[in-house]
Design an enzyme around this catalytic site. Structure first.
Site, PDB file in Angstrom:
ATOM      1  N   SER A 235       1.915   2.233  -3.798  1.00  0.00           N
ATOM      2  CA  SER A 235       1.159   3.186  -4.612  1.00  0.00           C
ATOM      3  C   SER A 235       2.084   3.852  -5.643  1.00  0.00           C
ATOM      4  CB  SER A 235       0.484   4.214  -3.695  1.00  0.00           C
ATOM      5  OG  SER A 235      -0.469   4.965  -4.389  1.00  0.00           O
ATOM      6  N   ASP A 384      -9.478  -2.048  -3.475  1.00  0.00           N
ATOM      7  CA  ASP A 384      -8.705  -0.829  -3.791  1.00  0.00           C
ATOM      8  C   ASP A 384      -9.526   0.064  -4.728  1.00  0.00           C
ATOM      9  OD1 ASP A 384      -6.831   1.037  -4.919  1.00  0.00           O
ATOM     10  OD2 ASP A 384      -5.201  -0.319  -4.371  1.00  0.00           O
ATOM     11  N   HIS A 416      -7.443   1.164  -0.544  1.00  0.00           N
ATOM     12  CA  HIS A 416      -6.086   1.526  -0.969  1.00  0.00           C
ATOM     13  C   HIS A 416      -5.232   2.026   0.190  1.00  0.00           C
ATOM     14  CE1 HIS A 416      -3.075   2.750  -3.959  1.00  0.00           C
ATOM     15  NE2 HIS A 416      -2.919   3.857  -3.246  1.00  0.00           N
TER      16      HIS A 416
END
Ligand SMILES: *[C@@H]1O[C@H](CO)[C@@H](O)[C@H](O)[C@H]1NC(C)=O
Ligand SMILES: *[C@@H]1O[C@H](CO)[C@@H](O)[C@H](O)[C@H]1NC(C)=O
Ligand SMILES: *[C@@H]1O[C@H](CO)[C@@H](O)[C@H](O)[C@H]1NC(C)=O
Ligand SMILES: *[C@@H]1O[C@H](CO)[C@@H](O)[C@H](O)[C@H]1NC(C)=O
Ligand SMILES: *[C@@H]1O[C@H](CO)[C@@H](O)[C@H](O)[C@H]1NC(C)=O
Ligand SMILES: *[C@@H]1O[C@H](CO)[C@@H](O)[C@H](O)[C@H]1NC(C)=O
Ligand SMILES: *[C@@H]1O[C@H](CO)[C@@H](O)[C@H](O)[C@H]1NC(C)=O
Ligand SMILES: *[C@@H]1O[C@H](CO)[C@@H](O)[C@H](O)[C@H]1NC(C)=O
Ligand SMILES: CC(=O)N[C@H]1CO[C@H](CO)[C@@H](O)[C@@H]1O
Length: 479
Positions: A235, A384, A416
């Site tokens: 991320s 995601d 995600h």
């Protein structure tokens, strides 16, 4: 200034968008969409821990002070004349309290780096020495180092990993790397001004952090000759990692990198921002726009001119994000429409002045590609919700056209946050492949044949479920 006194360190501690305050803490959040890591919290700093130190602003010995109160966070007078990656200061046995499993000791290096524009800058990396290395030089001397980019997700200098990791790590990934006997170096890749989402700044600081850590690790017994180096991030950490891999060819061509793992990348800050606005994640939009523009003062001027002066959504409420951790910001701005802070709404926030900054400094794929000699493992959930998979598909295609060598897993299961957990074992297997010798000692744990092409690209649709055991807290494993 932050309130000190008997304020628990917990109030300052949470580094990432994916981490929430633990149950029972005074800061329990309602952000149910985010997984949180359970585990023992650090003891609150109390007068019983107070002592007379040389720092009148931080008279506690159990934790290093936050960067804004710590005079160590300053380069020596003649620092700009050194080359990027030069160690400028070393702090041995840096952490008075070690809260990360499988770590034997830490040291910190303050090093020369470069900002987004290539101008002189500096940063700090915190290096964790694995427990197995304790018997070095007799045995078990470490031969590999992983630069682990934590998703810092904050525009506050006091949310730097070098400070917050004293309390705990967010996900247990450092614990797992250390268990393999590898050094783990965690750079404060946002640099001295906490420029969250300034990609080139992050890439430079990450690469220079590796150079600096390698330059001094030999003093700690690390087998520097022929050492292997990996990079890992998910991320926000993936953003820094991918920028480092893109820039490695031009900025650090001499650096030998054995492999990189990039999970859940979000290639374009604008599209991510549009998706995150109005939701539990809105705070990250504020933090990221304020963070990236710190490297571009004309854009700050522009935004300040467009922010409202009055009403609940005003300039000072927006800019206050510079003093918030990622979790602070998530709570403060939760479900707000960030566009409401601007006279002309989205047209101001995504105005060409800002978009030009973002396109240049916060969009992946525009500064090169991972070098062909550096294998990279990408993993991404098809569903995601923070960043559409199509953007990552396009990024991968772009990298491959430019000669990258990579394996790209598109996971059909989970979103995600799930992919952070379900990708971990595959990432560890990848690091076993690239960091361990071919003598049968590679430890494989994912149960998946992680086939890396010798050269070129391989995309695979996989279906890897969330392994609930991975979600168990640290104390579960220790009993
Ligand atoms: C952030 O905190 C510092 C130190 O307490 C303070 O001087 C500054 O005004 C704060 N900034 C904002 C934008 O609130
Ligand atoms: C600080 O601590 C040292 C030893 O722990 C002691 O000798 C000294 O008197 C203390 N100073 C003050 C101002 O309390
Ligand atoms: C900076 O100054 C110190 C002390 O004078 C010296 O030891 C060091 O070599 C200098 N570093 C550089 C990069 O010039
Ligand atoms: C060397 O490391 C291995 C694996 O971490 C461990 O099992 C072993 O006890 C270590 N040996 C020494 C002498 O510490
Ligand atoms: C700015 O917004 C904050 C938070 O909504 C509010 O407390 C403050 O009064 C506002 N300031 C002005 C000048 O309206
Ligand atoms: C990033 O996304 C925005 C919004 O979709 C788009 O306008 C911009 O062109 C994109 N930037 C790049 C470099 O592709
Ligand atoms: C993994 O895949 C490669 C390439 O397809 C193959 O050569 C190898 O035998 C496989 N390994 C296992 C354990 O299945
Ligand atoms: C993966 O699945 C997508 C559809 O979800 C398909 O378009 C694509 O061709 C598949 N890729 C591979 C390498 O199988
Ligand atoms: C050395 C010492 O006094 N440590 C204490 C610091 O404060 C915590 C919480 O009050 C205690 O648990 C420690 O023992």
């Amino acid at each position: 200034m932050r309130p000190l006194g008997d304020t628990p360190l917990l109030g300052l501690l949470l580094a990432s968008s994916l981490v929430l305050s633990a149950p029972g803490s005074p800061r329990v959040s309602n952000l149910k969409n985010f997984p949180y890591v359970l585990g023992t919290e650090p003891p609150p700093i109390s007068t019983s821990n107070s002592t007379n130190t040389t720092n009148p602003l931080w008279p506690w010995t159990h934790y290093l002070p936050p960067p804004s109160l710590d005079p160590w966070y300053a380069p020596p007078a003649n620092w700009t004349s050194s080359a990027p990656g030069t160690p400028l200061k070393i702090r041995r046995h840096a952490y008075p309290t070690l809260a990360i499993r499988n770590a034997h000791d830490t040291f910190q290096v303050l090093y020369r780096s470069s900002d987004t524009h290539g101008g002189p800058s500096w940063a700090v990396t915190t290096v964790f020495i694995p427990t197995s290395h304790a018997s070095c030089p007799q045995s078990n001397c470490s031969h590999a180092l992983v630069s682990y980019q934590v998703p810092t997700d904050s525009a506050s200098v006091d949310a730097a990993p070098s400070f917050l990791l004293q309390a705990r790590e967010p996900y247990g990934e450092m614990r797992d790397l250390l268990a393999r006997g590898w050094f783990v170096a965690v750079p404060d890749y946002e640099g001295p001004s906490a420029s969250y989402c300034a990609g080139k700044q992050a890439g430079h600081a990450t690469l220079d952090g590796i150079r600096a850590a390698l330059a001094v690790a030999g003093d700690f017994g690390f087998r520097s000759a022929g050492a292997r180096v990996g990079l890992w991030g998910y991320s926000g950490g993936a953003f820094a990692t991918a920028f480092a891999l893109e820039l490695a060819g031009s900025y650090a061509p001499e650096l030998r990198i054995s492999g990189g793992a990039v999970g859940g990348p979000a290639p374009n800050l604008t599209t991510v921002g549009e998706l995150m606005n109005g939701r539990d994640t809105a705070g990250l939009v504020v933090a990221s726009v304020v963070g990236v523009t710190k490297q571009h003062p004309h854009a700050v001027e522009f935004l300040r001119g467009r922010l409202r002066d009055t009403g609940p959504f005003n300039e000072s409420a927006f800019m206050a994000v510079v003093n918030m951790t990622g979790v602070d910001a998530l709570e403060k701005y939760a479900r707000q429409n960030v566009y409401d802070y601007f006279e002309n709404g989205a047209a101001d926030l995504w105005h060409p002045v800002v978009q030009k900054v973002i396109d240049g400094d916060a969009v992946l794929g525009r500064h090169g590609a991972p070098r062909g000699d550096v294998p990279v493992f990408f993993y991404k959930a098809v569903a995601d919700e923070m960043s559409l998979v199509g953007e990552t598909d396009a990024l991968i295609q772009r990298y491959c056209e430019k000669g990258a060598s990579l394996l790209y897993h598109r996971n059909q299961l989970g979103g995600h946050n799930d992919e952070l957990w379900s990708g971990r074992l595959r990432a560890l297997d990848f690091f076993s492949h690239v960091l361990e010798p071919d003598d049968g000692s590679k430890k494989m744990v994912s149960g998946i044949n992680l086939t890396l092409p010798d050269r070129g690209c391989l995309t695979q649709n996989v279906s890897v479920p969330l392994d609930v055991l991975e979600l168990l807290p640290d104390w579960w494993w220790t009993g």
